[in-house]
Design an enzyme around this catalytic site. Structure first.
Site, PDB file in Angstrom:
ATOM      1  N   HIS A 124      33.862  39.301  33.903  1.00  0.00           N
ATOM      2  CA  HIS A 124      34.686  39.261  35.115  1.00  0.00           C
ATOM      3  C   HIS A 124      33.873  38.533  36.189  1.00  0.00           C
ATOM      4  O   HIS A 124      32.642  38.566  36.167  1.00  0.00           O
ATOM      5  CB  HIS A 124      34.954  40.713  35.524  1.00  0.00           C
ATOM      6  CG  HIS A 124      35.886  40.898  36.668  1.00  0.00           C
ATOM      7  ND1 HIS A 124      35.483  40.785  37.976  1.00  0.00           N
ATOM      8  CD2 HIS A 124      37.204  41.201  36.711  1.00  0.00           C
ATOM      9  CE1 HIS A 124      36.513  41.019  38.782  1.00  0.00           C
ATOM     10  NE2 HIS A 124      37.579  41.269  38.034  1.00  0.00           N
ATOM     11  N   ASP A 201      28.384  46.319  33.013  1.00  0.00           N
ATOM     12  CA  ASP A 201      29.584  46.383  33.845  1.00  0.00           C
ATOM     13  C   ASP A 201      30.558  47.300  33.108  1.00  0.00           C
ATOM     14  O   ASP A 201      31.173  46.906  32.104  1.00  0.00           O
ATOM     15  CB  ASP A 201      30.158  44.976  34.018  1.00  0.00           C
ATOM     16  CG  ASP A 201      31.510  44.989  34.721  1.00  0.00           C
ATOM     17  OD1 ASP A 201      32.060  46.079  34.953  1.00  0.00           O
ATOM     18  OD2 ASP A 201      32.017  43.887  35.002  1.00  0.00           O
ATOM     19  N   GLN A 204      35.671  48.766  32.996  1.00  0.00           N
ATOM     20  CA  GLN A 204      36.786  49.005  32.069  1.00  0.00           C
ATOM     21  C   GLN A 204      36.419  49.963  30.948  1.00  0.00           C
ATOM     22  O   GLN A 204      37.208  50.130  30.007  1.00  0.00           O
ATOM     23  CB  GLN A 204      37.290  47.678  31.468  1.00  0.00           C
ATOM     24  CG  GLN A 204      37.799  46.667  32.483  1.00  0.00           C
ATOM     25  CD  GLN A 204      39.103  47.086  33.182  1.00  0.00           C
ATOM     26  OE1 GLN A 204      39.729  48.090  32.827  1.00  0.00           O
ATOM     27  NE2 GLN A 204      39.498  46.337  34.184  1.00  0.00           N
ATOM     28  N   LYS A 227      39.752  52.761  39.413  1.00  0.00           N
ATOM     29  CA  LYS A 227      40.282  52.478  38.075  1.00  0.00           C
ATOM     30  C   LYS A 227      40.290  53.731  37.207  1.00  0.00           C
ATOM     31  O   LYS A 227      40.624  53.682  36.036  1.00  0.00           O
ATOM     32  CB  LYS A 227      39.432  51.399  37.393  1.00  0.00           C
ATOM     33  CG  LYS A 227      39.540  50.018  38.036  1.00  0.00           C
ATOM     34  CD  LYS A 227      38.889  48.964  37.160  1.00  0.00           C
ATOM     35  CE  LYS A 227      38.567  47.678  37.873  1.00  0.00           C
ATOM     36  NZ  LYS A 227      39.741  46.865  38.172  1.00  0.00           N
ATOM     37  N   CYS A 369      40.580  37.232  37.156  1.00  0.00           N
ATOM     38  CA  CYS A 369      39.200  37.137  37.658  1.00  0.00           C
ATOM     39  C   CYS A 369      38.200  36.958  36.518  1.00  0.00           C
ATOM     40  O   CYS A 369      37.076  37.480  36.582  1.00  0.00           O
ATOM     41  CB  CYS A 369      38.819  38.348  38.505  1.00  0.00           C
ATOM     42  SG  CYS A 369      39.759  38.434  40.013  1.00  0.00           S
TER      43      CYS A 369
HETATM   44  N1  7TS Z   1      34.344  44.184  36.023  1.00  0.00           N
HETATM   45  C1  7TS Z   1      35.423  44.258  35.230  1.00  0.00           C
HETATM   46  C2  7TS Z   1      35.242  44.198  33.745  1.00  0.00           C
HETATM   47  C3  7TS Z   1      36.681  44.391  35.806  1.00  0.00           C
HETATM   48  O1  7TS Z   1      37.764  44.462  35.013  1.00  0.00           O
HETATM   49  C4  7TS Z   1      36.805  44.445  37.206  1.00  0.00           C
HETATM   50  C5  7TS Z   1      38.148  44.521  37.887  1.00  0.00           C
HETATM   51  C6  7TS Z   1      35.643  44.397  37.975  1.00  0.00           C
HETATM   52  C7  7TS Z   1      34.423  44.258  37.357  1.00  0.00           C
HETATM   53  C8  7TS Z   1      35.672  44.500  39.463  1.00  0.00           C
HETATM   54  O2  7TS Z   1      36.045  45.770  39.850  1.00  0.00           O
HETATM   55  P1  7TS Z   1      36.248  46.106  41.399  1.00  0.00           P
HETATM   56  O3  7TS Z   1      36.590  47.542  41.419  1.00  0.00           O
HETATM   57  O4  7TS Z   1      34.957  45.783  42.058  1.00  0.00           O
HETATM   58  O5  7TS Z   1      37.347  45.229  41.876  1.00  0.00           O
HETATM   59  N2  7TS Z   1      39.207  44.052  37.130  1.00  0.00           N
HETATM   60  C9  7TS Z   1      40.450  43.804  37.588  1.00  0.00           C
HETATM   61  C10 7TS Z   1      41.491  43.422  36.738  1.00  0.00           C
HETATM   62  O6  7TS Z   1      41.366  43.258  35.541  1.00  0.00           O
HETATM   63  N3  7TS Z   1      42.600  43.259  37.458  1.00  0.00           N
HETATM   64  O7  7TS Z   1      42.329  43.532  38.737  1.00  0.00           O
HETATM   65  C11 7TS Z   1      40.988  43.872  38.834  1.00  0.00           C
END
Ligand code: 7TS
Length: 415
Positions: A124, A201, A204, A227, A369
């Site tokens: 990501h 990371d 997910q 999430k 992303c």
């Molecule tokens: N890493 C992964 C694997 C992700 O899927 C996401 C967000 C992030 C980092 C960033 O997370 P945040 O909480 O800092 O935003 N993924 C997604 C998505 O798949 N659709 O919207 C956000």
């Protein structure tokens, strides 16, 4: 292991009984953010109604209660990922923020000219850009391990790039586009053997399956409350105690200071030394409630449920002509999470998402992303994505598959 009682679980999520364009909502975008159960909503509301006060500051009962609950949240986060202590749990804004904290606080003093950082092709942006910017500032080299079958990290390529001696290996535990779950433990073992530190990371993975930082033996791990049924604005950065002790925080001020003069400052103890300024207290309390809720159901059962529903979705999509599915196939369903990306021949994913929306179904479309993965590896500009959580049912997959016919009809795509 008993199956989840999804009908019962759904009663806990008020939003799931609402409608979208007059049709019962089918929410298939939990990889972007999850919905929240009443247990979490009520707990945040209770915080505001009965114990809202700044933490670590007041010598009065309210502040002590708020401090206690915030601390308890960290203890629950530590237990969830099997960290040694709440000392190793830093609360920040989200996964992106957590990775930036490492890239700045650890990266700035430790990465120099010609040093290498290794990521993979399925990251990501949050696990690419902080390292890319660090590499640019330091004239370091950012390498990325290739994928095999557009689904899995090519372990031969990963090992070859480890031979270049990276100082940091930063990898996603589960891909938000392919659904692939990486063997983080084995990748961390190899990376450590090559002398690198390892950041996982887990944005997910932690919401969807049991994750054990001691078993993986990672140095850092990051995930987001929003999430995993919790409020937005709280991220978790785990770090090994001695490593965190040795790092100077990049963002300084307020409660993270032990003592300060006009000539010098030194830092509070862990984990507070990485938390500058008033934290998201209600968020921390909400995350604690989310963890309690998830653990009551059981992370293993949630994982089993999502595997089942993803397998069902893959099978149903396989039956539909002109639909291309990305990531591991049905046979490798145990190596993937509840994220299913797809495209319909002749339909732009944005049109697909809009037509799904008219049927009450919320999905995401775009590069998610993960532009290098979607554009360069999958060779697409955009993909449609369904993502599942503990509250999704097979009937919702059926509604999504039915909506594909509607897409064909509206866009006049021939069978
Ligand atoms: N890493 C992964 C694997 C992700 O899927 C996401 C967000 C992030 C980092 C960033 O997370 P945040 O909480 O800092 O935003 N993924 C997604 C998505 O798949 N659709 O919207 C956000």
């Amino acid at each position: 292991m008993a199956d989840l009682d999804v009908t019962d679980i759904r009663k806990d999520f008020p939003i799931l009984s609402t409608t979208n364009h007059g049709k019962p909502l089918v929410y298939l975008d939990s990889a972007a953010t999850s919905q929240k159960p009443l247990y979490v909503i009520n707990r945040v509301s209770e915080y505001y109604k009965t114990f809202n006060a700044n933490i670590h500051r007041g010598l009065y009962e309210l502040s002590m209660k708020s401090t206690e609950e915030y601390q308890r949240s960290k203890e629950l986060s530590a237990k969830l990922i099997n960290a040694e202590s709440y000392r190793d749990i830093i609360y920040c804004r989200n996964t992106t923020d957590a990775i930036n904290i490492v890239a700045l606080s650890w990266g700035e003093p430790n990465i120099g000219k010609g040093d290498r950082i290794l990521i993979t092709d399925m990251e990501h942006h949050s696990n690419i850009v902080p390292w890319l910017m660090l590499a640019k500032r330091k004239k370091a080299i950012l390498e990325h391990a290739r994928l095999k079958d557009k689904s899995f990290v090519d372990m031969d390529d990963f090992k070859e790039k480890l031979e270049h001696g990276p100082k940091m290996v930063a990898i996603t535990h589960a891909s938000n586009v392919l659904g692939t779950i990486n063997n983080a433990k084995e990748m961390a073992r190899l990376a450590h053997k090559a002398g690198a530190l390892v950041l996982i990371d887990a944005a997910q993975s932690v919401p969807h399956m049991p994750v054990d930082v001691k078993d993986i033996d990672c140095d850092f791990l990051a995930f987001s409350s929003h999430k995993m049924l919790g409020p937005a604005g709280v991220g978790v950065l785990y770090g090994k105690d001695q490593l965190l002790e040795s790092i100077t925080p990049a963002i300084v001020g307020s409660d993270m200071i032990r003592s300060v003069t006009f000539d010098s400052a030194d830092w509070n103890e862990l984990p507070w030394k990485f938390e500058s300024g008033t934290p998201n207290m209600e968020g921390g309390v909400g995350l604690a409630a989310a963890i309690e809720y998830l653990e009551r159901i059981g992370m293993r059962r949630i994982r089993e449920h999502e595997m089942k529903i993803a397998r069902y979705a893959l099978k149903r999509l396989e039956e539909v002509k002109g639909v291309k599915v990305y990531g591991p196939g049905v046979r490798d369903a145990d190596k993937r999470g509840g994220v299913v990306s797809f495209n319909i021949a002749g339909a732009h994913p944005h049109d697909v998402a809009t037509i799904f929306d008219s049927e009450g179904i919320a999905i995401r479309a775009g590069h998610h992303c993960a532009m290098p993965l979607v554009n360069q590896v999958l060779d697409e500009t955009s993909v449609a994505r369904m993502s599942f959580y503990l509250y999704n049912m097979e009937e919702e997959v059926d509604r999504a598959v039915d909506a594909i016919s509607k897409v064909r009809k509206v866009l006049r795509i021939k069978e």
